[in-house]
Motif scaffolding. Structure first.
Motif, PDB file in Angstrom:
ATOM      1  N   LEU A  32       6.170  16.340   3.131  1.00  0.00           N
ATOM      2  CA  LEU A  32       5.476  15.425   4.114  1.00  0.00           C
ATOM      3  C   LEU A  32       5.652  13.957   3.838  1.00  0.00           C
ATOM      4  O   LEU A  32       5.431  12.999   4.812  1.00  0.00           O
ATOM      5  N   GLY A  33       6.273  13.398   2.685  1.00  0.00           N
ATOM      6  CA  GLY A  33       6.738  12.276   2.561  1.00  0.00           C
ATOM      7  C   GLY A  33       5.559  11.517   1.780  1.00  0.00           C
ATOM      8  O   GLY A  33       5.643  10.250   1.798  1.00  0.00           O
ATOM      9  N   VAL A  34       4.380  12.224   1.327  1.00  0.00           N
ATOM     10  CA  VAL A  34       3.115  11.247   0.694  1.00  0.00           C
ATOM     11  C   VAL A  34       3.819  10.961  -0.659  1.00  0.00           C
ATOM     12  O   VAL A  34       4.446  11.876  -1.182  1.00  0.00           O
ATOM     13  N   GLU A  35       3.353   9.986  -1.342  1.00  0.00           N
ATOM     14  CA  GLU A  35       3.539   9.432  -2.695  1.00  0.00           C
ATOM     15  C   GLU A  35       2.527   9.880  -3.585  1.00  0.00           C
ATOM     16  O   GLU A  35       2.858   9.917  -4.986  1.00  0.00           O
ATOM     17  N   GLY A  36       1.165  10.081  -3.253  1.00  0.00           N
ATOM     18  CA  GLY A  36       0.193  10.275  -4.181  1.00  0.00           C
ATOM     19  C   GLY A  36      -0.663  11.416  -3.528  1.00  0.00           C
ATOM     20  O   GLY A  36      -0.748  12.018  -2.442  1.00  0.00           O
ATOM     21  N   MET A  93       0.783  -1.398  -0.084  1.00  0.00           N
ATOM     22  CA  MET A  93      -0.007  -0.090  -0.045  1.00  0.00           C
ATOM     23  C   MET A  93       0.713   1.131  -0.052  1.00  0.00           C
ATOM     24  O   MET A  93       2.028   1.234   0.416  1.00  0.00           O
ATOM     25  N   LYS A  94       0.216   2.398  -0.612  1.00  0.00           N
ATOM     26  CA  LYS A  94       0.976   3.659  -0.660  1.00  0.00           C
ATOM     27  C   LYS A  94       0.141   4.752   0.200  1.00  0.00           C
ATOM     28  O   LYS A  94      -0.908   4.651   0.119  1.00  0.00           O
ATOM     29  N   LEU A  95       1.070   5.834   0.464  1.00  0.00           N
ATOM     30  CA  LEU A  95       0.097   6.865   1.150  1.00  0.00           C
ATOM     31  C   LEU A  95      -0.150   7.871   0.417  1.00  0.00           C
ATOM     32  O   LEU A  95       0.817   8.573  -0.202  1.00  0.00           O
ATOM     33  N   SER A  96      -1.359   8.492   0.166  1.00  0.00           N
ATOM     34  CA  SER A  96      -1.597   9.502  -0.446  1.00  0.00           C
ATOM     35  C   SER A  96      -2.392  10.480   0.519  1.00  0.00           C
ATOM     36  O   SER A  96      -2.490  10.253   1.435  1.00  0.00           O
ATOM     37  N   ILE A  97      -2.707  11.775   0.022  1.00  0.00           N
ATOM     38  CA  ILE A  97      -3.570  12.493   0.689  1.00  0.00           C
ATOM     39  C   ILE A  97      -4.825  13.314  -0.117  1.00  0.00           C
ATOM     40  O   ILE A  97      -4.502  13.676  -1.356  1.00  0.00           O
ATOM     41  N   CYS A  98      -5.760  13.522   0.728  1.00  0.00           N
ATOM     42  CA  CYS A  98      -6.823  14.331   0.083  1.00  0.00           C
ATOM     43  C   CYS A  98      -6.527  15.711   0.158  1.00  0.00           C
ATOM     44  O   CYS A  98      -6.157  16.385   1.100  1.00  0.00           O
ATOM     45  N   THR A  99      -6.543  16.373  -1.158  1.00  0.00           N
ATOM     46  CA  THR A  99      -5.819  17.551  -1.422  1.00  0.00           C
ATOM     47  C   THR A  99      -6.746  19.080  -0.697  1.00  0.00           C
ATOM     48  O   THR A  99      -6.288  19.877  -0.501  1.00  0.00           O
ATOM     49  N   ASP A 100      -8.082  18.660  -0.267  1.00  0.00           N
ATOM     50  CA  ASP A 100      -8.836  19.540   0.238  1.00  0.00           C
ATOM     51  C   ASP A 100      -8.303  20.306   1.331  1.00  0.00           C
ATOM     52  O   ASP A 100      -8.541  21.465   1.609  1.00  0.00           O
ATOM     53  N   VAL A 101      -7.509  19.448   2.287  1.00  0.00           N
ATOM     54  CA  VAL A 101      -6.886  20.068   3.433  1.00  0.00           C
ATOM     55  C   VAL A 101      -5.818  21.234   3.186  1.00  0.00           C
ATOM     56  O   VAL A 101      -5.579  21.922   4.037  1.00  0.00           O
ATOM     57  N   MET A 102      -5.426  21.097   1.759  1.00  0.00           N
ATOM     58  CA  MET A 102      -4.579  22.182   1.563  1.00  0.00           C
ATOM     59  C   MET A 102      -4.972  23.312   0.658  1.00  0.00           C
ATOM     60  O   MET A 102      -4.307  23.751  -0.123  1.00  0.00           O
ATOM     61  N   GLY A 103      -6.213  23.442   0.598  1.00  0.00           N
ATOM     62  CA  GLY A 103      -6.896  24.437  -0.202  1.00  0.00           C
ATOM     63  C   GLY A 103      -6.493  25.795  -0.164  1.00  0.00           C
ATOM     64  O   GLY A 103      -7.021  26.719  -0.917  1.00  0.00           O
ATOM     65  N   ASN A 104      -5.849  26.234   0.900  1.00  0.00           N
ATOM     66  CA  ASN A 104      -5.474  27.440   1.041  1.00  0.00           C
ATOM     67  C   ASN A 104      -4.323  27.718   0.567  1.00  0.00           C
ATOM     68  O   ASN A 104      -3.692  28.904   0.391  1.00  0.00           O
ATOM     69  N   LEU A 105      -3.514  26.606  -0.178  1.00  0.00           N
ATOM     70  CA  LEU A 105      -2.265  26.804  -1.003  1.00  0.00           C
ATOM     71  C   LEU A 105      -2.509  26.798  -2.388  1.00  0.00           C
ATOM     72  O   LEU A 105      -3.310  26.295  -2.900  1.00  0.00           O
ATOM     73  N   SER A 106      -1.294  27.294  -2.939  1.00  0.00           N
ATOM     74  CA  SER A 106      -1.426  27.498  -4.412  1.00  0.00           C
ATOM     75  C   SER A 106      -1.328  25.974  -4.869  1.00  0.00           C
ATOM     76  O   SER A 106      -0.801  25.377  -3.950  1.00  0.00           O
ATOM     77  N   PHE A 107      -1.499  25.660  -6.162  1.00  0.00           N
ATOM     78  CA  PHE A 107      -1.305  24.323  -6.753  1.00  0.00           C
ATOM     79  C   PHE A 107       0.292  23.955  -6.458  1.00  0.00           C
ATOM     80  O   PHE A 107       0.719  22.835  -6.091  1.00  0.00           O
ATOM     81  N   THR A 108       1.169  24.823  -6.697  1.00  0.00           N
ATOM     82  CA  THR A 108       2.609  24.473  -6.630  1.00  0.00           C
ATOM     83  C   THR A 108       3.065  24.397  -5.144  1.00  0.00           C
ATOM     84  O   THR A 108       3.775  23.532  -5.044  1.00  0.00           O
ATOM     85  N   GLU A 109       2.369  25.182  -4.426  1.00  0.00           N
ATOM     86  CA  GLU A 109       2.739  25.053  -3.069  1.00  0.00           C
ATOM     87  C   GLU A 109       2.178  23.774  -2.353  1.00  0.00           C
ATOM     88  O   GLU A 109       2.919  23.041  -1.511  1.00  0.00           O
ATOM     89  N   MET A 110       0.947  23.145  -2.715  1.00  0.00           N
ATOM     90  CA  MET A 110       0.358  22.047  -2.425  1.00  0.00           C
ATOM     91  C   MET A 110       1.473  21.078  -2.871  1.00  0.00           C
ATOM     92  O   MET A 110       1.483  20.014  -2.036  1.00  0.00           O
ATOM     93  N   LEU A 111       1.761  21.048  -4.024  1.00  0.00           N
ATOM     94  CA  LEU A 111       2.630  19.787  -4.331  1.00  0.00           C
ATOM     95  C   LEU A 111       3.992  19.658  -3.441  1.00  0.00           C
ATOM     96  O   LEU A 111       4.318  18.712  -3.199  1.00  0.00           O
TER      97      LEU A 111
END
Length: 313
Positions: free
Chosen positions: A25-29, A1-19
């Motif tokens: 954070l060390g997530v893969e997806g 299994m691999k770790l990903s994150i629901c991106t809603d929690v970073m909705g205050n960040l720009s796309f580049t900042e979120m990535l």
């Protein structure tokens, strides 16, 4: 299994900042959230279908950081009898078409919830007995046979047309599919393309055991959310688990969504992921962080630390 994150929690960040945050954070997806109730700005299907240059640029930024799109998420109620339902269905279909265009095989969404009878203007979650009052069996039949089954046959057909392989329906409240039994009611009608987004947090407050649910689901597990719930016993033992207070009113609720490990210890999570893996699921686990008892940053970090220690590799 691999770790990903629901991106809603970073909705205050720009796309580049979120990535960049995801890399740090060390997530893969990335479970890219957009459409429906989501206000996430990063990956809106309508914008990206209309601007192929923007789509190519965003995909390039994801690839350049070594990240993958785990799924596209459109949490919505496509069966709402009003204008919201029309909008949500349109945005779900746009999300499905975008997934097909970029080769993403999984859509995380919800089953929807219709009205209880023709002409009603609001959705109705029928979670009391089907046998009484006398009109209940017809309300149940209407919701499933007249509303849900036709819609999901249509959405399965669309998925087949564009190359989407799996719908993962979250076992959320106020939806027709809210536990394994209701998932199988829909799946038996429309086929195995529909499975569950197994989210332990919702099963906890309904009084179910997510580990037992995983065993019952087998290969109907299409996605997993890493999200915890703590039952606040001093209140739950008095008033029960049906809770209507705002999720931010954490001190007065019978249960709260909490960071992974703050409701159930790491041994529980190890067993949960072991059983999920045993059932044949070896795919993404997405952190969904909705803990209002601590800061967002602390909740994300502590959840990732817990998930990295417990996910079955």
């Amino acid at each position: 299994m691999k770790l990903s994150i629901c991106t809603d929690v970073m909705g205050n960040l720009s796309f580049t900042e979120m990535l960049d945050k995801c890399v740090a954070l060390g997530v893969e997806g990335l479970e890219m959230t957009g459409g429906g109730w989501s206000k996430g700005p990063h990956f809106r299907a309508d914008e990206l279908l209309a601007d192929k240059g923007l789509l190519k640029k965003k995909l390039g930024e994801i690839e350049a950081r070594g990240l993958e799109i785990a799924a596209l998420n459109c949490s919505a109620n496509p069966l709402d009898p009003g204008a919201m339902g029309e909008r949500h269905l349109k945005e779900m279909e746009q999300t499905i078409r975008l997934a097909g265009e970029i080769g993403v095989k999984k859509i995380v969404t919800m089953s929807g919830l219709p009205a209880a009878a023709p002409g009603d203007s609001v959705p109705n979650w029928l979670v009391y007995t089907k046998s009484w009052p006398d009109e209940m069996p017809e309300r149940d039949r209407y919701q499933w046979e007249d509303c849900a089954f036709p819609l999901w046959h249509r959405l399965v057909k669309l998925a087949n047309e564009v190359g989407v392989e799996k719908y993962a329906l979250e076992n959320f409240s106020a939806m027709l599919v809210w536990n394994p039994e209701t998932l199988f009611r829909l799946r038996d009608e429309v086929g195995p393309k529909v499975g569950l987004n197994l989210d332990p947090s919702h099963l906890f407050w309904k009084g179910a055991c997510p580990i037992a649910a995983a065993r019952a689901l087998g290969n109907a597990i299409h996605h997993v959310h890493g999200k915890d719930t703590r039952i606040e016993r001093s209140l739950a033992d008095v008033n029960g688990l049906l809770e209507l207070k705002e999720v931010t009113d954490v001190a007065n609720r019978a249960w709260n969504y909490v960071a992974v490990g703050a409701g159930h210890d790491l041994q529980w999570w190890k067993e949960f992921f072991s059983v999920v893996r045993m059932q044949g699921y070896n795919d993404w686990v997405s952190l969904e962080m909705e803990d209002f008892t601590m800061s967002t940053e602390a909740g994300i970090q502590s959840s990732i630390d817990a998930l990295q220690q417990t996910i079955s590799k």
